[in-house]
Design an enzyme around this catalytic site. Structure first.
Site, mmCIF file in Angstrom:
data_model
loop_
_atom_site.group_PDB
_atom_site.id
_atom_site.type_symbol
_atom_site.label_atom_id
_atom_site.label_comp_id
_atom_site.label_asym_id
_atom_site.label_seq_id
_atom_site.Cartn_x
_atom_site.Cartn_y
_atom_site.Cartn_z
ATOM 1 N N GLU A 177 0.808 -1.225 0.000
ATOM 2 C CA GLU A 177 0.000 0.000 0.000
ATOM 3 C C GLU A 177 0.843 1.278 0.000
ATOM 4 O OE1 GLU A 177 -2.261 -2.866 2.844
ATOM 5 O OE2 GLU A 177 -0.230 -2.589 2.099
ATOM 6 N N SER A 193 -5.869 -3.085 1.240
ATOM 7 C CA SER A 193 -6.252 -2.526 -0.063
ATOM 8 C C SER A 193 -6.625 -3.606 -1.069
ATOM 9 C CB SER A 193 -5.125 -1.642 -0.619
ATOM 10 O OG SER A 193 -4.913 -0.534 0.230
ATOM 11 N N SER A 213 -11.837 9.382 1.009
ATOM 12 C CA SER A 213 -11.852 8.070 1.643
ATOM 13 C C SER A 213 -13.022 7.971 2.611
ATOM 14 C CB SER A 213 -10.541 7.828 2.392
ATOM 15 O OG SER A 213 -9.449 7.786 1.506
#
EC number: 6.3.2.4
Length: 378
Positions: free
Chosen positions: A16, A205, A352
Protein backbone atom coordinates in the site's frame (compact mmCIF):
# COMPACT_ATOMS: atom_id res chain seq x y z
CA UNK A 1 1.30 30.92 19.16
CA UNK A 2 4.16 28.41 18.97
CA UNK A 3 3.54 25.78 16.33
CA UNK A 4 3.82 22.15 17.36
CA UNK A 5 6.20 20.18 15.16
CA UNK A 6 4.60 17.03 13.79
CA UNK A 7 6.56 14.35 11.95
CA UNK A 8 4.39 12.99 9.16
CA UNK A 9 5.61 9.63 7.90
CA UNK A 10 4.51 8.08 4.62
CA UNK A 11 5.38 5.52 1.95
CA UNK A 12 6.78 2.35 3.48
CA UNK A 13 7.66 -1.20 2.45
CA UNK A 14 4.08 -2.47 2.14
CA UNK A 15 2.06 -3.04 -1.02
CA UNK A 16 0.00 0.00 0.00
CA UNK A 17 3.02 2.31 -0.41
CA UNK A 18 1.36 4.51 -3.04
CA UNK A 19 -1.95 4.65 -1.13
CA UNK A 20 -0.01 5.99 1.86
CA UNK A 21 1.50 8.67 -0.39
CA UNK A 22 -1.93 9.76 -1.64
CA UNK A 23 -3.35 9.79 1.90
CA UNK A 24 -0.41 11.96 2.99
CA UNK A 25 -0.97 14.41 0.14
CA UNK A 26 -4.54 14.89 1.35
CA UNK A 27 -3.51 15.26 4.99
CA UNK A 28 -0.86 17.88 4.20
CA UNK A 29 -3.24 19.97 2.11
CA UNK A 30 -5.75 20.00 4.97
CA UNK A 31 -3.31 20.36 7.89
CA UNK A 32 -3.84 23.48 10.01
CA UNK A 33 -0.45 25.11 9.46
CA UNK A 34 -1.31 27.88 11.94
CA UNK A 35 -1.05 25.20 14.65
CA UNK A 36 1.31 22.60 13.21
CA UNK A 37 4.62 22.55 11.38
CA UNK A 38 4.98 19.32 9.39
CA UNK A 39 8.31 17.49 9.32
CA UNK A 40 8.12 15.17 6.32
CA UNK A 41 9.77 11.76 6.59
CA UNK A 42 9.34 9.48 3.61
CA UNK A 43 10.07 5.75 3.62
CA UNK A 44 11.16 4.20 0.34
CA UNK A 45 9.92 0.81 -0.83
CA UNK A 46 13.13 -0.79 0.37
CA UNK A 47 12.75 0.75 3.83
CA UNK A 48 15.09 3.76 3.74
CA UNK A 49 13.92 6.76 5.78
CA UNK A 50 14.60 10.08 4.04
CA UNK A 51 13.92 13.80 4.33
CA UNK A 52 14.10 16.57 1.72
CA UNK A 53 12.63 14.41 -1.04
CA UNK A 54 9.69 15.19 -3.32
CA UNK A 55 6.88 17.21 -1.73
CA UNK A 56 3.85 14.90 -1.28
CA UNK A 57 1.45 17.83 -1.75
CA UNK A 58 2.17 17.65 -5.48
CA UNK A 59 1.11 14.00 -5.78
CA UNK A 60 -2.10 13.09 -7.60
CA UNK A 61 -3.15 9.53 -8.37
CA UNK A 62 -4.65 10.72 -11.66
CA UNK A 63 -1.04 11.21 -12.78
CA UNK A 64 0.00 7.72 -11.69
CA UNK A 65 0.83 5.91 -8.47
CA UNK A 66 3.28 8.06 -6.48
CA UNK A 67 6.40 6.51 -4.95
CA UNK A 68 8.89 7.79 -2.38
CA UNK A 69 12.27 7.95 -4.11
CA UNK A 70 15.65 9.31 -3.25
CA UNK A 71 16.44 12.59 -5.00
CA UNK A 72 19.60 14.64 -5.33
CA UNK A 73 18.58 16.60 -2.23
CA UNK A 74 17.48 13.65 -0.08
CA UNK A 75 19.18 12.88 3.22
CA UNK A 76 18.97 9.68 5.25
CA UNK A 77 17.18 9.80 8.58
CA UNK A 78 19.00 8.38 11.59
CA UNK A 79 17.19 7.64 14.85
CA UNK A 80 18.98 8.07 18.19
CA UNK A 81 16.80 6.38 20.81
CA UNK A 82 18.70 8.01 23.67
CA UNK A 83 17.45 11.43 22.55
CA UNK A 84 13.74 10.59 22.57
CA UNK A 85 11.69 13.33 20.92
CA UNK A 86 14.92 14.99 19.79
CA UNK A 87 16.17 11.74 18.28
CA UNK A 88 15.37 12.24 14.57
CA UNK A 89 18.58 13.24 12.77
CA UNK A 90 19.52 13.71 9.11
CA UNK A 91 22.84 12.54 7.67
CA UNK A 92 24.53 15.23 5.58
CA UNK A 93 26.64 14.55 2.48
CA UNK A 94 29.85 14.79 4.53
CA UNK A 95 28.56 12.19 6.99
CA UNK A 96 27.78 14.60 9.82
CA UNK A 97 24.43 14.36 11.58
CA UNK A 98 22.03 17.28 11.84
CA UNK A 99 19.06 17.32 14.20
CA UNK A 100 15.61 17.60 12.66
CA UNK A 101 14.64 19.44 15.82
CA UNK A 102 12.27 18.58 18.61
CA UNK A 103 9.30 16.52 17.43
CA UNK A 104 6.10 16.95 19.44
CA UNK A 105 4.28 13.98 17.92
CA UNK A 106 4.24 11.64 14.93
CA UNK A 107 1.37 11.12 12.51
CA UNK A 108 2.26 7.85 10.75
CA UNK A 109 0.16 7.86 7.57
CA UNK A 110 1.35 4.35 6.81
CA UNK A 111 -0.73 1.43 5.63
CA UNK A 112 0.01 -2.27 5.79
CA UNK A 113 3.03 -4.21 7.08
CA UNK A 114 5.87 -2.22 8.70
CA UNK A 115 3.58 0.77 9.19
CA UNK A 116 0.22 -0.43 10.47
CA UNK A 117 1.23 -3.71 12.09
CA UNK A 118 2.77 -2.59 15.38
CA UNK A 119 6.39 -2.55 14.20
CA UNK A 120 6.83 1.19 13.79
CA UNK A 121 4.53 1.79 16.78
CA UNK A 122 7.12 -0.13 18.82
CA UNK A 123 9.80 2.28 17.60
CA UNK A 124 7.73 5.23 18.79
CA UNK A 125 7.15 3.57 22.16
CA UNK A 126 10.90 3.03 22.60
CA UNK A 127 11.49 6.70 21.76
CA UNK A 128 8.77 7.73 24.24
CA UNK A 129 7.35 9.63 21.27
CA UNK A 130 3.64 10.58 21.20
CA UNK A 131 1.97 9.23 18.06
CA UNK A 132 -1.45 9.16 16.45
CA UNK A 133 -3.22 5.83 16.18
CA UNK A 134 -3.45 2.42 17.74
CA UNK A 135 -0.71 0.97 19.90
CA UNK A 136 1.46 -2.09 19.33
CA UNK A 137 -1.10 -4.74 20.31
CA UNK A 138 -4.09 -3.38 18.41
CA UNK A 139 -1.99 -2.54 15.36
CA UNK A 140 -0.46 -6.02 15.21
CA UNK A 141 -3.71 -7.86 15.89
CA UNK A 142 -5.78 -5.88 13.39
CA UNK A 143 -3.15 -6.17 10.67
CA UNK A 144 -3.55 -9.94 10.91
CA UNK A 145 -7.11 -10.79 9.91
CA UNK A 146 -6.83 -14.22 11.53
CA UNK A 147 -6.08 -12.79 14.97
CA UNK A 148 -8.61 -10.02 14.54
CA UNK A 149 -11.26 -12.70 14.20
CA UNK A 150 -9.91 -14.57 17.23
CA UNK A 151 -10.15 -11.46 19.44
CA UNK A 152 -13.57 -10.43 18.13
CA UNK A 153 -15.04 -13.91 18.52
CA UNK A 154 -13.70 -14.06 22.10
CA UNK A 155 -15.56 -10.80 22.78
CA UNK A 156 -18.80 -12.30 21.46
CA UNK A 157 -18.78 -10.33 18.19
CA UNK A 158 -19.89 -12.27 15.12
CA UNK A 159 -17.36 -12.85 12.32
CA UNK A 160 -17.47 -14.63 8.96
CA UNK A 161 -17.03 -18.43 8.94
CA UNK A 162 -13.67 -19.46 7.51
CA UNK A 163 -10.43 -21.37 7.84
CA UNK A 164 -6.79 -20.30 8.01
CA UNK A 165 -4.07 -21.98 5.95
CA UNK A 166 -0.36 -21.97 6.72
CA UNK A 167 0.95 -22.17 3.16
CA UNK A 168 4.46 -22.95 4.42
CA UNK A 169 3.15 -26.47 5.04
CA UNK A 170 2.50 -27.02 1.31
CA UNK A 171 4.76 -27.29 -1.72
CA UNK A 172 4.36 -24.41 -4.16
CA UNK A 173 6.65 -25.74 -6.89
CA UNK A 174 3.57 -26.00 -9.13
CA UNK A 175 1.83 -22.92 -7.64
CA UNK A 176 -0.12 -25.21 -5.26
CA UNK A 177 -1.85 -27.00 -8.16
CA UNK A 178 -1.15 -30.39 -6.58
CA UNK A 179 -2.38 -29.12 -3.19
CA UNK A 180 -5.83 -28.08 -4.40
CA UNK A 181 -7.48 -31.28 -3.20
CA UNK A 182 -6.03 -30.83 0.30
CA UNK A 183 -7.33 -27.25 0.43
CA UNK A 184 -10.72 -28.44 -0.79
CA UNK A 185 -10.91 -31.09 1.93
CA UNK A 186 -10.45 -28.40 4.59
CA UNK A 187 -13.16 -26.23 3.03
CA UNK A 188 -15.56 -29.18 3.06
CA UNK A 189 -14.65 -30.12 6.64
CA UNK A 190 -15.50 -26.58 7.74
CA UNK A 191 -18.77 -26.75 5.76
CA UNK A 192 -18.04 -23.42 4.05
CA UNK A 193 -20.55 -22.31 1.47
CA UNK A 194 -19.65 -20.77 -1.90
CA UNK A 195 -18.64 -18.27 -3.07
CA UNK A 196 -15.42 -18.16 -1.07
CA UNK A 197 -13.07 -15.23 -0.62
CA UNK A 198 -9.40 -16.14 -0.38
CA UNK A 199 -7.17 -13.43 1.06
CA UNK A 200 -3.78 -12.88 2.68
CA UNK A 201 -4.09 -12.54 6.43
CA UNK A 202 -1.71 -9.57 6.63
CA UNK A 203 -2.28 -7.29 3.65
CA UNK A 204 -4.58 -4.42 2.79
CA UNK A 205 -6.25 -2.53 -0.06
CA UNK A 206 -7.57 -5.86 -1.40
CA UNK A 207 -4.14 -7.00 -2.57
CA UNK A 208 -4.13 -10.74 -3.25
CA UNK A 209 -7.89 -11.23 -2.76
CA UNK A 210 -9.72 -13.67 -5.05
CA UNK A 211 -13.37 -14.63 -5.24
CA UNK A 212 -13.81 -18.39 -5.79
CA UNK A 213 -17.23 -19.19 -7.20
CA UNK A 214 -17.09 -22.75 -8.59
CA UNK A 215 -17.88 -25.22 -5.83
CA UNK A 216 -15.44 -28.12 -5.46
CA UNK A 217 -13.04 -26.71 -8.09
CA UNK A 218 -9.67 -27.66 -6.65
CA UNK A 219 -7.75 -25.90 -9.44
CA UNK A 220 -9.50 -22.56 -8.94
CA UNK A 221 -9.07 -22.77 -5.17
CA UNK A 222 -5.36 -23.62 -5.45
CA UNK A 223 -4.78 -20.67 -7.80
CA UNK A 224 -6.52 -18.33 -5.36
CA UNK A 225 -4.44 -19.58 -2.42
CA UNK A 226 -1.25 -19.13 -4.46
CA UNK A 227 -2.21 -15.54 -5.34
CA UNK A 228 -2.84 -14.73 -1.67
CA UNK A 229 0.40 -16.44 -0.61
CA UNK A 230 2.40 -13.94 -2.68
CA UNK A 231 1.50 -11.40 0.01
CA UNK A 232 1.51 -13.53 3.16
CA UNK A 233 2.16 -17.16 4.07
CA UNK A 234 -0.95 -17.11 6.26
CA UNK A 235 -4.04 -17.26 4.04
CA UNK A 236 -7.72 -16.98 4.98
CA UNK A 237 -10.47 -18.81 3.14
CA UNK A 238 -13.77 -17.25 4.14
CA UNK A 239 -17.35 -18.00 3.28
CA UNK A 240 -18.95 -15.27 1.21
CA UNK A 241 -21.71 -13.52 3.12
CA UNK A 242 -24.94 -12.35 1.49
CA UNK A 243 -24.91 -8.94 3.07
CA UNK A 244 -24.26 -5.27 2.60
CA UNK A 245 -20.77 -4.00 3.45
CA UNK A 246 -21.19 -1.17 5.93
CA UNK A 247 -18.19 0.74 7.27
CA UNK A 248 -18.02 2.79 10.45
CA UNK A 249 -15.34 5.26 11.52
CA UNK A 250 -14.32 5.22 15.19
CA UNK A 251 -12.53 8.17 16.80
CA UNK A 252 -10.81 8.21 20.19
CA UNK A 253 -8.11 10.88 20.01
CA UNK A 254 -7.34 11.19 23.72
CA UNK A 255 -6.10 8.18 25.70
CA UNK A 256 -8.77 6.97 28.10
CA UNK A 257 -11.62 8.87 26.46
CA UNK A 258 -14.83 7.24 25.27
CA UNK A 259 -14.64 6.11 21.61
CA UNK A 260 -17.10 7.81 19.28
CA UNK A 261 -18.59 6.26 16.15
CA UNK A 262 -19.54 8.12 12.97
CA UNK A 263 -22.63 7.53 10.93
CA UNK A 264 -21.94 4.28 9.07
CA UNK A 265 -21.32 4.50 5.34
CA UNK A 266 -21.56 2.17 2.39
CA UNK A 267 -19.42 1.70 -0.69
CA UNK A 268 -21.92 1.35 -3.52
CA UNK A 269 -20.52 -0.73 -6.38
CA UNK A 270 -22.04 1.04 -9.37
CA UNK A 271 -21.21 -1.63 -11.93
CA UNK A 272 -23.44 -4.10 -10.13
CA UNK A 273 -26.35 -2.01 -11.39
CA UNK A 274 -25.37 -2.95 -14.94
CA UNK A 275 -25.17 -6.64 -14.13
CA UNK A 276 -21.44 -7.01 -13.38
CA UNK A 277 -20.51 -9.50 -10.67
CA UNK A 278 -18.29 -6.98 -8.92
CA UNK A 279 -16.62 -7.00 -5.53
CA UNK A 280 -14.67 -4.23 -3.86
CA UNK A 281 -11.20 -4.93 -5.25
CA UNK A 282 -8.19 -2.63 -5.70
CA UNK A 283 -9.45 -1.15 -8.98
CA UNK A 284 -12.87 -0.39 -7.46
CA UNK A 285 -11.18 1.39 -4.56
CA UNK A 286 -8.54 3.43 -6.30
CA UNK A 287 -8.24 3.34 -10.09
CA UNK A 288 -11.74 3.08 -11.58
CA UNK A 289 -13.68 6.23 -10.68
CA UNK A 290 -16.85 4.83 -12.28
CA UNK A 291 -16.75 1.66 -10.19
CA UNK A 292 -18.08 2.91 -6.87
CA UNK A 293 -19.17 5.82 -4.72
CA UNK A 294 -19.57 6.47 -0.99
CA UNK A 295 -22.95 6.98 0.70
CA UNK A 296 -23.01 8.29 4.28
CA UNK A 297 -25.14 7.53 6.13
CA UNK A 298 -25.86 4.20 4.50
CA UNK A 299 -29.43 3.66 3.33
CA UNK A 300 -30.51 1.64 6.36
CA UNK A 301 -33.12 2.15 9.10
CA UNK A 302 -31.84 4.38 11.89
CA UNK A 303 -32.04 1.60 14.48
CA UNK A 304 -29.77 -0.55 12.29
CA UNK A 305 -27.32 2.33 11.82
CA UNK A 306 -27.16 2.72 15.59
CA UNK A 307 -26.53 -1.01 16.03
CA UNK A 308 -23.64 -0.80 13.57
CA UNK A 309 -22.20 2.12 15.52
CA UNK A 310 -22.48 0.20 18.79
CA UNK A 311 -20.86 -2.88 17.21
CA UNK A 312 -18.00 -0.77 15.84
CA UNK A 313 -17.24 0.68 19.28
CA UNK A 314 -17.40 -2.80 20.86
CA UNK A 315 -14.96 -4.12 18.25
CA UNK A 316 -12.62 -1.14 18.76
CA UNK A 317 -12.54 -1.75 22.51
CA UNK A 318 -12.12 -5.52 22.05
CA UNK A 319 -8.81 -5.03 20.24
CA UNK A 320 -7.64 -2.23 22.59
CA UNK A 321 -7.98 0.42 19.88
CA UNK A 322 -6.75 4.00 20.24
CA UNK A 323 -6.87 7.13 18.11
CA UNK A 324 -8.77 5.94 15.09
CA UNK A 325 -9.96 2.89 13.21
CA UNK A 326 -12.42 2.00 10.49
CA UNK A 327 -14.55 -1.00 11.39
CA UNK A 328 -15.91 -2.84 8.35
CA UNK A 329 -19.08 -4.86 8.90
CA UNK A 330 -21.50 -7.08 7.04
CA UNK A 331 -25.21 -6.41 7.59
CA UNK A 332 -27.31 -9.39 6.47
CA UNK A 333 -30.90 -9.29 5.19
CA UNK A 334 -31.90 -10.94 8.49
CA UNK A 335 -30.44 -8.04 10.46
CA UNK A 336 -27.29 -9.76 11.73
CA UNK A 337 -24.10 -7.71 12.00
CA UNK A 338 -20.70 -9.35 11.48
CA UNK A 339 -17.36 -7.57 11.71
CA UNK A 340 -15.22 -8.25 8.65
CA UNK A 341 -12.04 -6.40 9.62
CA UNK A 342 -10.62 -3.40 11.46
CA UNK A 343 -8.30 -0.92 9.73
CA UNK A 344 -6.18 0.93 12.29
CA UNK A 345 -4.89 3.46 9.73
CA UNK A 346 -7.58 3.61 7.07
CA UNK A 347 -7.25 5.45 3.78
CA UNK A 348 -7.13 9.15 4.61
CA UNK A 349 -7.66 10.99 1.34
CA UNK A 350 -10.47 13.60 1.37
CA UNK A 351 -12.71 11.12 -0.47
CA UNK A 352 -11.85 8.07 1.64
CA UNK A 353 -14.58 6.52 3.76
CA UNK A 354 -13.05 7.46 7.13
CA UNK A 355 -12.99 11.26 6.63
CA UNK A 356 -16.17 11.19 4.55
CA UNK A 357 -18.00 9.40 7.38
CA UNK A 358 -16.87 11.98 9.93
CA UNK A 359 -17.72 14.85 7.60
CA UNK A 360 -21.27 13.48 7.40
CA UNK A 361 -21.29 13.23 11.21
CA UNK A 362 -20.26 16.86 11.62
CA UNK A 363 -16.45 16.81 11.78
CA UNK A 364 -14.67 18.43 8.82
CA UNK A 365 -11.55 16.83 7.32
CA UNK A 366 -9.14 19.47 8.63
CA UNK A 367 -10.75 19.44 12.09
CA UNK A 368 -10.49 15.65 12.18
CA UNK A 369 -6.74 15.82 11.59
CA UNK A 370 -6.41 18.48 14.29
CA UNK A 371 -8.37 16.39 16.80
CA UNK A 372 -6.18 13.34 16.18
CA UNK A 373 -2.94 15.29 16.63
CA UNK A 374 -4.03 17.37 19.62
CA UNK A 375 -5.29 14.25 21.35
CA UNK A 376 -1.76 12.86 21.75
CA UNK A 377 0.19 16.07 22.43
CA UNK A 378 1.73 16.44 25.89
Amino acid sequence: MTKRRIAIMYGGKADEHSISCISTAGVLRALDTDKFEPVLIGITKDGQWIVDGDDPRAWDMAQGMPVVKRTSTSRDVVVDFALGQDGFLARNEDGTLESLGHIDAVLPVLHGPYGEDGTIQGVFEMLNMPYVGCGVLASAACMDKHYTKVLLAAAGIHVSPGITLDTRDYSDVDQFASQGRAFLDQVRAANLQYPLFVKPSRAGSSFGVTKVERADDAEELAAAVFEASKHDWRVLVEQGITAREIECAVLCPEPGSEPQASWPGEIVLDKRNSGDDQFYDFDSKYTDSAASHVEVPADLPEDMLQRVRETAVRAFLAVDGAGLSRVDTFVTPEGDILVNEINTMPGFTPISMYPKAWEATGVAYSDLITKLIEGVLR
